[in-house]
Scaffold this active site. Structure first.
Site, PDB file in Angstrom:
ATOM      1  N   GLY A  50      33.601  19.897  77.627  1.00 10.18           N
ATOM      2  CA  GLY A  50      34.571  19.429  78.600  1.00 10.18           C
ATOM      3  C   GLY A  50      35.636  18.546  77.957  1.00 10.18           C
ATOM      4  O   GLY A  50      35.615  18.288  76.751  1.00 10.18           O
ATOM      5  N   SER A  91      34.993  15.448  75.351  1.00 10.74           N
ATOM      6  CA  SER A  91      33.564  15.561  75.045  1.00 10.74           C
ATOM      7  C   SER A  91      33.267  15.321  73.574  1.00 10.74           C
ATOM      8  O   SER A  91      32.098  15.238  73.190  1.00 10.74           O
ATOM      9  CB  SER A  91      33.048  16.940  75.447  1.00 10.74           C
ATOM     10  OG  SER A  91      33.712  17.946  74.705  1.00 10.74           O
ATOM     11  N   HIS A 115      45.533  13.382  67.169  1.00 13.62           N
ATOM     12  CA  HIS A 115      44.751  14.359  66.410  1.00 13.62           C
ATOM     13  C   HIS A 115      45.180  14.369  64.942  1.00 13.62           C
ATOM     14  O   HIS A 115      44.350  14.394  64.038  1.00 13.62           O
ATOM     15  CB  HIS A 115      44.931  15.766  67.007  1.00 13.62           C
ATOM     16  CG  HIS A 115      43.939  16.101  68.069  1.00 13.62           C
ATOM     17  ND1 HIS A 115      42.983  17.070  67.902  1.00 13.62           N
ATOM     18  CD2 HIS A 115      43.765  15.610  69.317  1.00 13.62           C
ATOM     19  CE1 HIS A 115      42.260  17.150  68.998  1.00 13.62           C
ATOM     20  NE2 HIS A 115      42.714  16.280  69.872  1.00 13.62           N
ATOM     21  N   ARG A 168      43.970  11.348  62.898  1.00 10.66           N
ATOM     22  CA  ARG A 168      42.538  11.375  62.611  1.00 10.66           C
ATOM     23  C   ARG A 168      42.225  12.207  61.360  1.00 10.66           C
ATOM     24  O   ARG A 168      41.249  11.960  60.676  1.00 10.66           O
ATOM     25  CB  ARG A 168      41.798  11.938  63.828  1.00 10.66           C
ATOM     26  CG  ARG A 168      40.300  11.884  63.714  1.00 10.66           C
ATOM     27  CD  ARG A 168      39.594  12.300  64.989  1.00 10.66           C
ATOM     28  NE  ARG A 168      39.931  13.655  65.364  1.00 10.66           N
ATOM     29  CZ  ARG A 168      40.156  14.044  66.615  1.00 10.66           C
ATOM     30  NH1 ARG A 168      40.102  13.184  67.603  1.00 10.66           N
ATOM     31  NH2 ARG A 168      40.446  15.299  66.890  1.00 10.66           N
TER      32      ARG A 168
END
Length: 168
Positions: A10, A13, A50, A53
């Protein structure tokens, strides 16, 4: 031939982080095939998070529509992470493309890859029935596409609260 790993879960998650770790475990350098497009500032922020990271061991290949072409172009260069299947599906649907044909092409291309492919997707069928036709069509299409890719995948993982649960 390369291995295919599908990671579903999900929203928030932990599936992308799990996928990044798995992909880097398959080789020292990895290719990130990004399907997201920044149509607004909130999405730009998500993409930047994103990217921040990931470290220098990643090469990003942005491809919102032709993921099969991206897989072919990057095969032989190390493990690939395709993030994410459901954004790709929405890109195809909004562009008026035949998502079923594109999905079948992807499923056909996966076993032909020499390097591993890790694919992130959203599990969208666990909630209520959407109130509008487009949302119901997307939910149904995502469910089918996930099933097709899962059937072809060597491994399937479900991300729950940041933890990976092996399904296949």
């Amino acid at each position: 031939m390369g291995k295919t790993i599908l990671i579903t879960g999900g929203a928030r998650s932990g599936k992308s982080g799990i996928a990044e770790t798995k992909t880097l475990g398959l080789g020292p350098r990895a290719i990130y095939i990004a399907t997201a497009e920044a149509h607004d500032s909130e999405m730009s922020d998500r993409i930047a998070t994103h990217q921040a990271r990931r470290g220098d061991e990643w090469v990003t290949h942005a491809e919102p529509l032709d993921v099969v072409g991206a897989l072919k172009a990057t095969d032989g260069q190390g493990p690939r992470l395709l993030d994410c299947l459901t954004l790709w599906l929405s890109n195809l649907m909004f562009a008026g493309r035949d998502w079923q044909m594109a999905g079948r092409d992807l499923v056909t291309a996966l076993p032909l890859q020499s390097d591993p492919v890790v694919i992130v997707t959203n599990e969208v069928g666990g909630g209520i029935v959407p109130e509008n036709k487009l949302a119901r069509e997307f939910r149904d299409a995502a469910g089918l596409l996930n099933q097709w890719v899962a059937a072809e995948a060597d491994e399937v993982w479900l991300a729950v609260a940041g933890l990976p649960l092996k399904v296949k």
